[in-house]
Design an enzyme around this catalytic site. Sequence first.
Site, PDB file in Angstrom:
ATOM      1  N   CYS A 197       0.837  -1.428  -0.059  1.00  8.63           N
ATOM      2  CA  CYS A 197      -0.144  -0.031   0.034  1.00  8.63           C
ATOM      3  C   CYS A 197       0.747   1.320   0.073  1.00  8.63           C
ATOM      4  O   CYS A 197       0.848   2.161   0.804  1.00  8.63           O
ATOM      5  CB  CYS A 197      -0.882  -0.013   1.256  1.00  8.63           C
ATOM      6  SG  CYS A 197      -1.768  -1.561   1.441  1.00  8.63           S
ATOM      7  N   GLU A 198       1.345   1.371  -0.951  1.00  8.84           N
ATOM      8  CA  GLU A 198       2.322   2.897  -1.104  1.00  8.84           C
ATOM      9  C   GLU A 198       2.227   2.910  -2.752  1.00  8.84           C
ATOM     10  O   GLU A 198       2.657   2.088  -3.546  1.00  8.84           O
ATOM     11  CB  GLU A 198       3.895   2.644  -0.936  1.00  8.84           C
ATOM     12  CG  GLU A 198       4.119   2.100   0.431  1.00  8.84           C
ATOM     13  CD  GLU A 198       4.636   3.134   1.629  1.00  8.84           C
ATOM     14  OE1 GLU A 198       4.720   4.238   0.969  1.00  8.84           O
ATOM     15  OE2 GLU A 198       4.643   2.897   2.674  1.00  8.84           O
TER      16      GLU A 198
END
Length: 393
Positions: free
Chosen positions: A322-323
């Site tokens: 989640c980046e």
Amino acid sequence: MYVYSARQIRERLQLFQEAFSSPASTVCFAVKSNSSLAILRLLAQSGAGFDIVSGGELERVRRADKAALKRVVFSGAGKQVWEIDAALKAGILLFNVESEAELELLARRAEAAGVRARFALRVNPDVFADTHPYISTGLREHKFGIDIGLARAIYRKAAKSKWLEPAGVSVHIGSQIRTVDPFAAAVKRVADLVLELRRDGHSIHYLDAGGGLGIDYNDRLDRPHFDAAKKVRDYSAAVLRATAGLDAHLLLEPGRFVVAQAGALLTRVLFVKQNGAKTFVITDAAMNDLIRPALYQAHHEILPVVRRGKSQAVVDVVGPVCESGDFFARDREMQRSAPGDLLALLDAGAYGMAQSSNYNTRTRPAEVLVEGDKARLIRRRETLKDLLAGEIL
Ligand SMILES: *Cc1c(COP(=O)(O)O)cnc(C)c1O
């Protein structure tokens, strides 16, 4: 899964060993670039020494090959008491000291252990090397080393301690440096300092030229091939020219150059997804497995393991983390992928597994070493149990 070629690792080490066979030298592989025990053992058995930056890496060398401890140099700007004590006990070759305070601490710990500590000051030569700013280390503004202009006074002071043995001078100007000129300039400054120190009465035997020789991350089978042998020849010619007539024992600390191109990260395509004009190939590997693209904007070639026809697509190759920085390639033209395909991220043998993490509570990949026609598991894939083992509820 990371896959490595034993033969290429040996060949790269040998290139260095042969290029620096006269005068006598020791090639100290930089453990931080790939610290897997089986690879360290392979290198130790081929005669390598090691450049370590922590007590943990010292322990790795001990497990890989005890006999190699006497070929260890210990670098790093923040050594702790337990690490110094362990290295003194192990009888390593040389401490590369990065500050006066560290030198004083080394003297105290050597006295406590009842042994003399051989040291080199890591000097900062104030040489610019054109590389990513995060891996450039040879300028005065960097945290590394001691201003070369202050070195003589520090050696003079250190020589008064019976627990310290001034034995060398070291330098390391950065990593992924593609031209040899900055190395030549830095080593020349160090060689001049060695002569001055000898005139001051110190018996300086070792010149540690550090690591940092770069590779070509754009190298591919379908282009003119990266000539590693020529690269090492150019590098050694520059270093040997700068140290000609010095009669010093050279220490070299290559990491990336030895292992980077010997390793690939294999990853499976999970999904192919279209967002507006963009196509995303989502893989089961992510930035936690290989952080170089996210951290250094690094380029890795990506090849399909199975080639199928000619249908090409322009895609982003991304992981599940989640980046938005979790990508392996952006707007890359490559063979059209489908879920289940295997992709190989090339040149991932250095600063790949070594910089991996468990971010997003992801288990880290397995490692396999290929020797001739045999493939050997050298690290099993992590399990969820491994991940949670240290935690207390
Ligand atoms: C990182 C490092 C190396 C190895 O650098 P490479 O670019 O991998 O060759 C060598 N010496 C020191 C002191 C280092 O910090």
